[in-house]
Structure formats: C-alpha cells, structure tokens
Design a protein around this motif. Structure first.
Motif, PDB file in Angstrom:
ATOM      1  N   THR A  27       0.879  -1.162   0.000  1.00  0.00           N
ATOM      2  CA  THR A  27       0.000   0.000   0.000  1.00  0.00           C
ATOM      3  C   THR A  27       0.921   1.218   0.000  1.00  0.00           C
ATOM      4  O   THR A  27       1.634   1.471   0.978  1.00  0.00           O
ATOM      5  N   VAL A  28       0.934   1.971  -1.082  1.00  0.00           N
ATOM      6  CA  VAL A  28       1.922   3.035  -1.271  1.00  0.00           C
ATOM      7  C   VAL A  28       1.270   4.413  -1.167  1.00  0.00           C
ATOM      8  O   VAL A  28       0.230   4.672  -1.780  1.00  0.00           O
ATOM      9  N   TYR A  29       1.926   5.274  -0.408  1.00  0.00           N
ATOM     10  CA  TYR A  29       1.527   6.677  -0.316  1.00  0.00           C
ATOM     11  C   TYR A  29       2.542   7.516  -1.092  1.00  0.00           C
ATOM     12  O   TYR A  29       3.746   7.450  -0.820  1.00  0.00           O
ATOM     13  N   VAL A  30       2.036   8.257  -2.055  1.00  0.00           N
ATOM     14  CA  VAL A  30       2.855   9.133  -2.887  1.00  0.00           C
ATOM     15  C   VAL A  30       2.922  10.498  -2.213  1.00  0.00           C
ATOM     16  O   VAL A  30       1.948  11.251  -2.212  1.00  0.00           O
ATOM     17  N   GLY A  31       4.060  10.807  -1.621  1.00  0.00           N
ATOM     18  CA  GLY A  31       4.247  12.116  -1.010  1.00  0.00           C
ATOM     19  C   GLY A  31       4.703  13.120  -2.054  1.00  0.00           C
ATOM     20  O   GLY A  31       5.684  12.882  -2.758  1.00  0.00           O
ATOM     21  N   ALA A  32       3.990  14.234  -2.178  1.00  0.00           N
ATOM     22  CA  ALA A  32       4.342  15.242  -3.184  1.00  0.00           C
ATOM     23  C   ALA A  32       3.807  16.602  -2.768  1.00  0.00           C
ATOM     24  O   ALA A  32       2.747  16.695  -2.142  1.00  0.00           O
ATOM     25  N   ARG A  33       4.544  17.647  -3.129  1.00  0.00           N
ATOM     26  CA  ARG A  33       4.123  19.006  -2.786  1.00  0.00           C
ATOM     27  C   ARG A  33       3.004  19.509  -3.677  1.00  0.00           C
ATOM     28  O   ARG A  33       2.111  20.214  -3.226  1.00  0.00           O
ATOM     29  N   ASP A  34       3.069  19.152  -4.954  1.00  0.00           N
ATOM     30  CA  ASP A  34       2.103  19.658  -5.923  1.00  0.00           C
ATOM     31  C   ASP A  34       0.870  18.755  -5.941  1.00  0.00           C
ATOM     32  O   ASP A  34       0.961  17.592  -6.353  1.00  0.00           O
ATOM     33  N   PRO A  35      -0.293  19.256  -5.503  1.00  0.00           N
ATOM     34  CA  PRO A  35      -1.488  18.406  -5.430  1.00  0.00           C
ATOM     35  C   PRO A  35      -1.889  17.819  -6.775  1.00  0.00           C
ATOM     36  O   PRO A  35      -2.256  16.644  -6.858  1.00  0.00           O
ATOM     37  N   GLN A  36      -1.824  18.619  -7.828  1.00  0.00           N
ATOM     38  CA  GLN A  36      -2.251  18.128  -9.130  1.00  0.00           C
ATOM     39  C   GLN A  36      -1.358  16.985  -9.605  1.00  0.00           C
ATOM     40  O   GLN A  36      -1.841  15.918 -10.011  1.00  0.00           O
ATOM     41  N   ARG A  37      -0.037  17.184  -9.519  1.00  0.00           N
ATOM     42  CA  ARG A  37       0.884  16.133  -9.963  1.00  0.00           C
ATOM     43  C   ARG A  37       0.844  14.932  -9.034  1.00  0.00           C
ATOM     44  O   ARG A  37       0.925  13.779  -9.480  1.00  0.00           O
TER      45      ARG A  37
END
Length: 230
Positions: A27-37
């Motif tokens: 179960t993977v969580y994609v951490g990213a600053r840009d919500p759209q990307r």
C-alpha cells in the motif's frame, strides 16, 4: 500488507519505485508538494496521494496525522542545487539544498518514527548518491559507477551528511533497517535526462532495500554493484 511512504514520488525514481512496490503488493503513499501532480501520479499508480512538503514542519506533521500505520519510509525527495565552483557558492544556496536533502529526512524520521516502531518490520531507505562518497571524491579509482568529480559541493555535502545520518540512526535504532542507497546516474528530470541508466535500472536498488526483512542489512551504503565506500 506493507504500508510504504515515498517522498517526492510524483516523478522520476520516486514514481518508478512506487510503481514497482504497488506491483509487489505494498500500500503506497505518494508524497508530493504539488497536489495536481501528486494526485495524478497516485491515480496512475493505484496508490494514495499524501500532501507533503518535507521542508515544512507543519506539512510533515499534517501528513503524519493522516496515517495510522507505516512499515517503510523512503526518503527520496531532493534537489541538485547549483553546479558552481566553491568560490561562487553562498551559504544561502547550501541552506536550500540541506533543507530538502538533509533536514527533510530528519523531519520525516522524527515525525514518522512512532509509526515505524509499531511495525513488525520497519525499514528506512535514504536515497543518497555516489557523489556523497568522500572516498570516491578523494580517490579516482574508489568507485567506477559515478562521476568522480562534479562541481556540486552543496549536493555532494548534503548526501555525505545524509549518509552519516543513516549510520547514526541505524546505530541508535537497532530494531529498524536503515540504509543509504545510490541509484546511479539515472536519466531523470533531476539531471536533465543526462544519466546513462534508465529509471527502471535506477529504482532497482531502492526497491530491493525497501523489501528487506528483519535479517536484512542496516547502516550500509549500497548500489546494485555492491557496497559503496563511505
């Protein structure tokens, strides 16, 4: 089910690592600053988007509040910083690089450690670089898989610092498996796609270390070619 959080996972090595781990059943969580990307990447991968800016205590705290369990933390987010000669570098430029490449993983480990310590098999993978090897910088023949000399003092110093954090944390947290990895010179947006490896090849060592068990290595600095000299 293994729960994995990857910082900077909306593209490049982070994205490919997420893809492979989802495929492996994580179960993977994609951490990213840009919500759209971030949301787009998570949707494409069959993962979960987690708003996350590792340079912000508030953002890291908010992200941690959204998770109830965590087995694997992959500190992948980073920036190359300026490619300049030493005489042209300023402390502000160093600070920007260290804030993401070093303080970012410190924030993440500090805040997510309580979740990791509840896991039956807690793992941290710090994505470093061959340019963080002092031995490779000093000895031309110490390692033949990375450029021996690149005018990127801030980046190299930040990765050397990250490597020391790996060892210090691994010694103090013997119940976790904590390692630094060098993906190699991989063609991504990070380097203008000048790398000689594919993103699939670069992600191999990250995925491998993310999937180790309690008998796996810890306090090591590894690439697909073996142990890298510190």
């Amino acid at each position: 089910m293994t729960t994995t959080l990857i910082t900077g996972a909306n593209r490049g090595l982070g994205y490919e690592t997420a893809r492979r781990l989802v495929e492996a059943g994580h179960t993977v969580y994609v951490g990213a600053r840009d919500p759209q990307r971030g949301k787009q990447a998570a949707d494409e991968l069959g993962a979960h988007y987690l708003p996350l800016d590792v340079t912000s205590d508030e953002s890291v705290d908010a992200a941690a509040e959204q998770l109830t369990e965590l087995d694997v933390l992959i500190n992948n987010a980073g920036i190359p910083g300026p490619f300049k000669e030493a005489r042209d570098l300023t402390a502000d430029e160093f600070h920007q690089v260290f804030d993401l490449n070093v303080y970012g993983p410190v924030r993440m480990i500090h805040r997510f450690l309580p979740l990791l310590e509840r896991s039956a098999n807690p793992v941290i993978v710090n994505v470093s670089s061959g340019l963080g090897s002092i031995a490779a910088a000093v000895q031309a023949d110490a390692i033949d898989t990375v450029p021996v000399w690149v005018p990127a003092p801030a980046y190299g110093a930040s990765k050397a610092a990250l490597n020391m954090l790996t060892v210090q944390y691994a010694k103090q947290l013997p119940n976790l498996r904590i390692n630094s990895v060098d993906p190699g010179y991989t063609a991504t947006d990070f380097n203008g796609r000048t790398g000689y490896q594919t993103v699939e090849e670069g992600a191999d060592i990250i995925v491998r270390l993310a999937m180790i068990d309690k008998d796996g290595p810890t306090a090591e600095y590894l690439s697909l070619h073996g142990t890298i000299p510190w």
